[in-house]
Design an enzyme around this catalytic site. Structure first.
Site, PDB file in Angstrom:
ATOM      1  CD  GLU A 171      -2.858  -1.385   2.397  1.00  0.00           C
ATOM      2  OE1 GLU A 171      -2.713  -0.785   3.195  1.00  0.00           O
ATOM      3  OE2 GLU A 171      -3.571  -2.303   2.347  1.00  0.00           O
ATOM      4  CG  ASN A 212      -0.692  -6.797  -1.439  1.00  0.00           C
ATOM      5  OD1 ASN A 212      -1.396  -7.420  -2.252  1.00  0.00           O
ATOM      6  ND2 ASN A 212      -1.199  -6.761  -0.343  1.00  0.00           N
ATOM      7  CG  HIS A 248     -10.061  -5.373   0.229  1.00  0.00           C
ATOM      8  ND1 HIS A 248     -10.319  -6.527   1.030  1.00  0.00           N
ATOM      9  CD2 HIS A 248      -8.723  -5.253   0.534  1.00  0.00           C
ATOM     10  CE1 HIS A 248      -9.260  -7.150   1.815  1.00  0.00           C
ATOM     11  NE2 HIS A 248      -8.138  -6.179   1.330  1.00  0.00           N
ATOM     12  CD  GLU A 276      -4.908  -7.714   1.348  1.00  0.00           C
ATOM     13  OE1 GLU A 276      -5.627  -6.873   1.911  1.00  0.00           O
ATOM     14  OE2 GLU A 276      -3.434  -7.475   1.612  1.00  0.00           O
ATOM     15  CG  ASP A 278     -12.726  -8.668   1.507  1.00  0.00           C
ATOM     16  OD1 ASP A 278     -12.668  -7.931   0.650  1.00  0.00           O
ATOM     17  OD2 ASP A 278     -12.431  -8.491   2.769  1.00  0.00           O
TER      18      ASP A 278
HETATM   19  O1  9MR Z   1      -7.615  -8.075   8.135  1.00  0.00           O
HETATM   20  C1  9MR Z   1      -6.797  -7.251   8.935  1.00  0.00           C
HETATM   21  C2  9MR Z   1      -7.377  -6.716  10.284  1.00  0.00           C
HETATM   22  O2  9MR Z   1      -7.647  -7.950  10.923  1.00  0.00           O
HETATM   23  C3  9MR Z   1      -6.738  -5.707  10.797  1.00  0.00           C
HETATM   24  O3  9MR Z   1      -7.133  -4.959  12.009  1.00  0.00           O
HETATM   25  C4  9MR Z   1      -6.341  -4.598   9.836  1.00  0.00           C
HETATM   26  C5  9MR Z   1      -5.169  -3.584  10.331  1.00  0.00           C
HETATM   27  O4  9MR Z   1      -4.872  -2.650   9.469  1.00  0.00           O
HETATM   28  O5  9MR Z   1      -5.596  -5.174   8.612  1.00  0.00           O
HETATM   29  C6  9MR Z   1      -6.569  -6.133   7.974  1.00  0.00           C
HETATM   30  O6  9MR Z   1      -6.041  -6.470   6.771  1.00  0.00           O
HETATM   31  C7  9MR Z   1      -5.325  -5.650   5.906  1.00  0.00           C
HETATM   32  C8  9MR Z   1      -4.122  -6.292   5.089  1.00  0.00           C
HETATM   33  O7  9MR Z   1      -3.014  -6.429   5.964  1.00  0.00           O
HETATM   34  C9  9MR Z   1      -3.740  -4.995   4.092  1.00  0.00           C
HETATM   35  N1  9MR Z   1      -4.743  -4.828   3.109  1.00  0.00           N
HETATM   36  C10 9MR Z   1      -6.043  -4.576   3.606  1.00  0.00           C
HETATM   37  C11 9MR Z   1      -6.622  -5.323   4.993  1.00  0.00           C
HETATM   38  C12 9MR Z   1      -7.968  -5.170   5.391  1.00  0.00           C
HETATM   39  O8  9MR Z   1      -7.785  -3.950   6.047  1.00  0.00           O
END
Ligand code: 9MR
Length: 359
Positions: A171, A212, A248, A276, A278
């Site tokens: 990101e 990513n 997402h 990722e 969903d």
């Molecule tokens: O799914 C993850 C969630 O449990 C955490 O609280 C969150 C914290 O930033 O991160 C989520 O995963 C993220 C991933 O690491 C990077 N891309 C976005 C995902 C969803 O927020």
């Protein structure tokens, strides 16, 4: 139609010898014919993915992994790849400086090895989920450089040979395609990306190294920024091997340019992966929205698999019970292939049909 375990079972029964049939008839009420494990596996998500030589992965959370058998049953039956949802992030691994907590990450890697699953590493250099000692440490550029290198050497080194792909950079773009402000970008400049990739490659030459990001699935300003950076890194001989398209999505929102966009990255010689996936729905989800979501899962899967060098698809969780979506997008949820009770949803069928070329 939601995926029906009963129907799958019938299709994989082995013909029984006559004598066994006789025995079955005699004990009709109590005899349950056994599945052949190999045949059963062929009609699972991982069976279809294995047949195509690609990965079907899930983000895994440590708590259900260690405490809920329904969770691991589905994980191990359906997925041939795992990503740590949080356990390999910096705040989880090194909560105070120099003091490492490998517990959850080690558990996942061991679980994957015991169940013939590959592991995607997530993630090394990110603006978020940094421990406070790092975020608030007011380090100089040279100190930060040393800290990042040590983190990469230590983490990638620990799992050398056990992680097939790392999200080295996560990101790092703004929506307009410019570089996003972060601890790394602000202090080290864009050069931190090439350095991180080189350090990761030195620590594990066999791992595929990824950048990513989200909202890069469409051909847009953000994916243009990434495309230009990727081209530049490759021309400089930097070990960048793949692009992770987080994906997402909102129901009905798979971008129409997704396949062509993934293809332009693949045309650079890079792997592409959906990392990722969903697809969130405004709650309560109607049956029309669940049907649309199923179509979307199929489309997103085919958009990747239809491109050369698509390494696979990972969904960001297994069950709606543990999805990050409702906590972040107020009023949305139902984003994954299984509901809270581990019943397969129409989206499971969409995903399955996307993986199965004969569906
Ligand atoms: O799914 C993850 C969630 O449990 C955490 O609280 C969150 C914290 O930033 O991160 C989520 O995963 C993220 C991933 O690491 C990077 N891309 C976005 C995902 C969803 O927020």
């Amino acid at each position: 139609m939601p995926h029906s375990p009963r129907r799958r079972r019938r299709r994989v029964l082995r013909p029984l010898p006559l004598v066994a049939v006789g025995a079955l008839v005699a004990a009709a009420a109590v005899t349950v014919p056994q599945l052949t494990p190999e045949a059963d596996a062929a009609t699972t998500l991982r069976g279809y993915a294995d047949a195509r030589g690609v990965k079907i992965g899930a983000a895994v959370a440590d708590t259900p992994l260690t405490s809920e058998s329904a969770y691991t049953t589905v994980l191990d039956r359906e997925f041939n790849s795992v990503t740590a949802e949080n356990a390999m992030k910096w705040d989880a691994l090194e909560p105070s400086r120099g003091s490492y907590n490998w517990g959850a990450a080690d558990r996942l890697v061991a679980h994957a090895s015991a169940h013939q699953q590959g592991v995607r590493g997530h993630t090394l250099a990110w603006y978020s989920q940094l421990p406070s000692w790092l975020k608030n440490g007011n380090f100089s550029a040279s100190e930060l450089n040393t800290i990042l290198k040590k983190h990469i050497d230590t983490t990638v080194g620990r799992y050398k040979g056990k992680i097939y792909a790392w999200d080295v950079i996560n990101e790092t773009f703004n929506e307009d395609g410019s570089m996003r402000g972060s601890l790394w970008q602000n202090k080290l400049g864009t050069g931190y990306i090439a350095n991180a990739l080189r350090w990761a490659h030195a620590a594990d030459p066999s791992a595929k190294l990824y950048i990513n990001d989200y909202n890069i699935e469409a051909d847009n300003a953000k994916s243009d920024g990434l495309y230009n950076l990727a081209k530049q890194l490759l021309s400089q001989g930097v070990p960048l091997h793949g692009i992770g398209f987080q994906s997402h999505f909102v129901v009905g929102g798979v971008p129409s340019s997704m396949k062509a966009n993934l293809k332009r990255f693949s045309d650079l010689g890079l792997e592409v992966s959906v990392t990722e996936l969903d697809i969130r729905i405004p709650l309560p989800a109607s049956s029309a929205e669940l049907a649309q979501q199923s179509t979307d899962y199929k489309t997103a899967t085919e958009n990747c698999l239809g491109v050369p060098r698509c390494a696979g698809i990972t969904v960001w969780g297994i069950t709606d019970k543990y999805s990050w979506v409702p906590g972040t997008f107020n009023g949305y949820g139902a984003a994954l292939p299984y509901n809270e009770s581990y019943a397969a949803k129409p989206s499971y069928t969409g995903l399955s049909n996307g993986l199965n070329p004969t569906a």
